[in-house]
Design a protein around this motif. Structure first.
Motif, mmCIF file in Angstrom:
data_model
loop_
_atom_site.group_PDB
_atom_site.id
_atom_site.type_symbol
_atom_site.label_atom_id
_atom_site.label_comp_id
_atom_site.label_asym_id
_atom_site.label_seq_id
_atom_site.Cartn_x
_atom_site.Cartn_y
_atom_site.Cartn_z
ATOM 1 N N MET A 101 0.836 -1.209 0.000
ATOM 2 C CA MET A 101 0.000 0.000 0.000
ATOM 3 C C MET A 101 0.870 1.259 0.000
ATOM 4 N N PHE A 102 1.971 1.222 0.767
ATOM 5 C CA PHE A 102 2.891 2.362 0.779
ATOM 6 C C PHE A 102 3.468 2.584 -0.617
ATOM 7 N N PHE A 103 3.917 1.509 -1.251
ATOM 8 C CA PHE A 103 4.507 1.652 -2.583
ATOM 9 C C PHE A 103 3.493 2.145 -3.608
ATOM 10 N N TYR A 104 2.255 1.691 -3.488
ATOM 11 C CA TYR A 104 1.232 2.081 -4.466
ATOM 12 C C TYR A 104 0.763 3.515 -4.246
ATOM 13 N N TYR A 105 0.340 3.826 -3.006
ATOM 14 C CA TYR A 105 -0.219 5.158 -2.732
ATOM 15 C C TYR A 105 0.854 6.204 -2.441
#
Length: 198
Positions: free
Chosen positions: A66-70
Motif C-alpha cells: 500500500m505504501f509503494f502504491y499510494y
C-alpha cells in the motif's frame, strides 16, 4: 568366615546402600524433570517466535504494498509481486513452525522430537538460498520503479533503500541466527536427556 555379630553390620550396610540408591534415583528423576522443563520452555520460545514472525509478516505484507502504491506511485504489478513475496515469507515461517507446534513432549518420543527439531533447524539454515535471490530481484525491480517515478532524483531514494536493505538484512539475519541457536540449544538438551535415559 562370617560371624553372627557381623550380620547386623552387614544388614546396616545393605540398608545404607539401598538408601543411597534411592537418593540417586530420586536425583536422576529430578534432573530429568528439570531437563524436560528446559526443553518445554525452549520449544514454547520457538513457537512464540514463530507466531510473532508470522503475524509481523502478514502485517508487513498488507502495509508495504500500500505504501509503494499510494505513497510512491509504483505499478500495480510491482505492488502485487511485493505482496505475494511477503505473504510467501510469512507462509514459509508458519509452515516451518507448524510441525514444532504439534510436538507434545509428554507423548512424542524424544528421537522423533530430535528429528523434527533438526529438520526445522535445517529449514531456517537453508532459507537464505531462497531469500537472497528473491530479495535481490525485488530490490532491482524496486530501484526501477523508483526511477520510473522520480527520474534523476531516484538516486537519493536509492541511497535510502540501500540503508534500509542493509538494516533489514542485518535484522533478518540476526533473527534467523537466533532461531537456529534456540533449535541448537533444544537439540543439545534432547541429547543430554537421552544420555541420562541410557
Amino acid at each position: 568366615m562370617m560371624y553372627e555379630n557381623d550380620m547386623p553390620a552387614l544388614e546396616e550396610m545393605r540398608q545404607q546402600l539401598d538408601l543411597l540408591k534411592k537418593k540417586l534415583d530420586n536425583q536422576e528423576i529430578v534432573n530429568k524433570k528439570m531437563l524436560k522443563n528446559a526443553m518445554r520452555k525452549e520449544l514454547d520460545h520457538l513457537n512464540r517466535m514463530g507466531s510473532t514472525l508470522t503475524l509481523v509478516g502478514i502485517l508487513v505484507a498488507i502495509t508495504v504494498p500500500m505504501f509503494f502504491y499510494y505513497g510512491l506511485g509504483a505499478s500495480v504489478w510491482f505492488c502485487g509481486a511485493t505482496f505475494l513475496m511477503l505473504v510467501f515469507c510469512a507462509y514459509k515461517t508458519c509452515q516451518y513452525h507448524t510441525e514444532l507446534r504439534r510436538i507434545d513432549l509428554a507423548t512424542v518420543p524424544l528421537v522423533q522430537v530430535g528429528k523434527q527439531v533438526a529438520t526445522f533447524r535445517n529449514q531456517y539454515k537453508n532459507w537464505e538460498r531462497i531469500a537472497i535471490p528473491m530479495i535481490l530481484v525485488w530490490l532491482l525491480w524496486c530501484a526501477y520503479e523508483v526511477y520510473k517515478v522520480m527520474g534523476e532524483l531516484a538516486m537519493y531514494m536509492w541511497m535510502g533503500m540501500a540503508v534500509g536493505a542493509l538494516i533489514g538484512g542485518l535484522v533478518g539475519t540476526r533473527i534467523n541466527k537466533k532461531v537456529i541457536r534456540s533449535a541448537d540449544s533444544l537439540l543439545e538438551q534432547i541429547r543430554e536427556y537421552e544420555v541420562k535415559e541410557a
